[in-house]
Design a protein around this motif. Structure first.
Motif: not given
Ligand code: SF4
Length: 635
Positions: A95-100, A306-316, A503-507
């Motif tokens: 989850p929420s791991s499409g980050k660099l 919209r959101g980042c890849p590999d994320c089911n919390m897309i938050c844009g 990974v993203c901090r939001f989850p």
């Molecule tokens: S929660 Fe939002 S910022 Fe975090 S990975 Fe998902 S879309 Fe990106």
């Protein structure tokens, strides 16, 4: 190699595959090196010991920067490396791991600079077989880097130079197909604006302290990556099981549905209620028209997400702006380009946000410099007439900043430099720490959050230790040890572990997704058992290394004053709202800072002691650092 019949290859496409195998599962064990001046590429192994000590992402970037820069180097010189580093969890579908992380010496602050962004480029980079790309040197003419698995080209981009990031990305997709990852800069990066960023997927922005300018100085318009290899993992079955289970777990979290509707936007209402919504250049923490830019208003206008890849919390959250274009909103950009400049029309705020992304400008610093200019005008310190909330003026300033002309020239270097030029008492209300502008949390009555800003490793950024929500419920006005502990705890989790795992901090912070998942993800993918304590220790190592970088850069000019927020929060009380009259106490802030240093094993100047560095396996850092500044034996 010619990719489209028009482009010219400047770098040999064949990489040395001597280090093709993985050193450990989960990591690819390979760093792609591109030297633009020498038109050479090579693959460097990412050794197991380094991977275990620094994990990836921010940790790896900090290590490379420490080793490959000398103090005093011009951040925009060809020799300064630009690093894109993914983490060991990036690209594995957790989850929420499409980050660099994109990192470099900052042209804005002169210290360590980085930022993370969610992008298909992160996933493709790992699937191309790399953990990071390090770019050094400078191309002779505008170019873009193309990585397709082991084939690397640096290709002519003269037709893209000068375009906005959305257009550049569209054109590159037409050329290379939809399924590629793209990171690009806009005119702001090309023109070396000190807070220009790297943009991906029309709204994902990273590298606040001028990473876009570093890319522009290398004449690199974009990086296009495509990878179609499997990342080797230790336990494929377990990775699949954890993936399915963890996504399911996120769906079950009570706040999930509301998050999907609003993302970070409900923070506008929360900040207003708690008197921390930056308003009128951080003079106040409440804005009388906050409702018009809040989450509820956004929801009524929301067109898509919209959101980042590999994320089911897309938050844009995407709305149509006043120019009828799509703009992706979140709390930071709305607060900084809304209440902080006195603008209450959400569609107009959305225009400023969209054009900032197209030009490749950081919206947080942008909202700060515009607020600073409006206040300077109000005080009669500049000839330009800028009223609070003047959308037309703000829009034209954004463009002028991107092209560094007229007033935009002064503002393109950030509030610190602008204040130094403007003089009078403007340094007091130039809202930055170490040169990086403060993110969207007003701190007149929040000493814990002020400490988090003061000790952020890149300057005043909220990402590492967003303790404000905790502080509001714990008791906002006290200067107590619990606040220091909370700042360090959050820095370990968010700034160390998450930033380095990719990974993203939001989850975790928004939905309460448990931290215990991350060691499990790491074990399944790498085969290595690292507990949370090990990951936190890696975070401490990374923090001390980044601090050493700052101290090495500033040498005898380094001072603990660099960890102190702007004078406005200490000297000018709030005039409105529930916390009218509140301001920070400098002496008490300093006592929090002393305790913070002590707990980190840093001395009273905020410099890591020899003993601390030895404990963290950074003896070599201490040996070098003491040639620039005297080190204490213990904290
Ligand atoms: S929660 Fe939002 S910022 Fe975090 S990975 Fe998902 S879309 Fe990106």
């Amino acid at each position: 190699m010619h990719m489209n019949g028009k482009s010219k290859s400047l770098v040999s496409p064949i990489l040395n595959s001597r280090y093709g195998g993985s050193i450990l599962k989960g990591w690819n064990g390979r760093i792609l090196r591109i030297n633009l001046s020498k038109t050479k590429t090579r693959v460097q192994p990412f050794e197991a010991a380094k991977a275990l000590a620094f994990l990836g992402g921010r940790g790896l970037a900090a290590k490379i920067l420490w080793e490959e820069t000398n103090p005093g180097m011009d951040a925009l010189s060809p020799d300064c490396p630009l690093i894109f580093a993914a983490g060991p969890l990036t690209g594995l579908g957790f989850p929420s791991s499409g980050k660099l992380v994109v990192a470099a010496k900052s042209p804005l602050t002169g210290g360590y600079g980085d930022g993370n962004l969610g992008s298909l480029a992160a996933v493709h980079l790992r699937k191309a077989g790399f953990d990071a790309v390090v770019i050094s040197g400078s191309a002779k003419k505008p170019s873009y880097v193309l990585v397709i698995n082991d084939v690397v080209e640096v290709t002519d981009a003269e037709d893209l130079w000068g375009t906005g990031t959305f257009e550049a990305e569209r054109k590159l997709r037409e050329r290379h197909g939809r399924n590629v990852g793209i990171l690009s800069i806009g005119p702001a990066g090309e023109n070396l604006v000190s807070y220009s960023t790297v943009i991906s997927q029309e709204g994902r922005s990273g590298g606040r302290p001028g990473m876009g300018a570093v890319m522009g100085s290398k004449k690199i318009k974009a990086i296009v990556v495509k990878g179609d290899r499997e990342i080797p993992v230790a336990d494929e079955k377990e990775v699949k099981r954890l993936r399915a289970e963890s996504y399911g777990e996120i769906l079950k979290k009570p706040n999930y549905a509301f998050w999907r509707r609003q993302g970070t936007m409900s923070t506008i209402e929360w900040s207003q209620q708690n008197s921390v919504l930056p308003s009128f250049n951080f003079k106040e923490g409440v804005f009388d028209r906050a409702e018009e830019i809040g989450g509820a208003t956004m929801e009524k206008q929301k067109a898509s997400q919209r959101g980042c890849p590999d994320c089911n919390m897309i938050c844009g959250n995407v709305i149509y702006d006043a120019d009828k274009s799509e703009s992706e909103l979140d709390y930071e950009n709305v607060a900084m380009l809304g209440s902080n400049i006195g603008l209450s029309n959400l569609k107009q705020v959305a225009v400023l946000n969209r054009i900032a992304d197209e030009y490749g400008l950081d919206t947080i610093s942008l909202g700060n410099v515009i607020g600073f200019a409006m206040e300077a005008s109000e005080r009669g310190l500049m000839k330009e007439k800028l009223e609070w909330g003047d959308f037309k003026a703000a829009k034209s300033i954004v463009k002028d900043i991107a092209y560094r002309r007229r007033l935009g020239k002064l503002l393109s270097k950030g509030t610190k430099l602008a204040a130094e030029r403007l003089g009078h008492d403007s340094l007091k209300w130039a809202m930055n720490i170490k040169g990086l502008e403060v993110s969207a949390y007003e701190c007149h009555s929040m000493p814990g959050m002020a400490l988090a800003f003061g000790t952020s490793p890149i300057g005043a950024h909220h990402k590492d230790a967003w303790v404000i929500s905790w502080e509001a419920s714990f008791g906002r006005e006290g200067y107590v040890p619990e606040k220091v502990d909370k700042v360090i705890e959050f820095q370990r989790i968010r700034g160390g572990m998450f930033e380095s795992l990719g990974v993203c901090r939001f989850p975790w912070i928004e939905l309460g997704f448990e931290l215990d998942w991350y060691p499990k993800f790491l074990k399944a993918s790498t085969g290595v058992s690292l507990g949370l304590d090990d990951l936190f220790k890696a975070g401490d190592r990374i923090y001390s290394l980044i601090r050493a970088f700052w101290v090495r850069e500033f040498g005898s000019n380094w001072s603990r004053r660099m960890d102190v927020p702007p004078a406005r929060w200490f000297e000018e009380p709030l005039m409105m709202g529930r916390y009218k009259g509140a301001k920070l106490d400098l002496q008490k802030y300093n006592s929090l800072l002393d305790l913070y240093y002590k707990k980190r094993g840093w001395d009273s100047r905020g410099v890591p002691s020899k003993a601390t560095m030895k404990n963290l396996g950074l003896r070599y850092v201490a040996s070098e650092l003491q040639t620039y500044i005297e080190l204490g034996p213990s904290a």
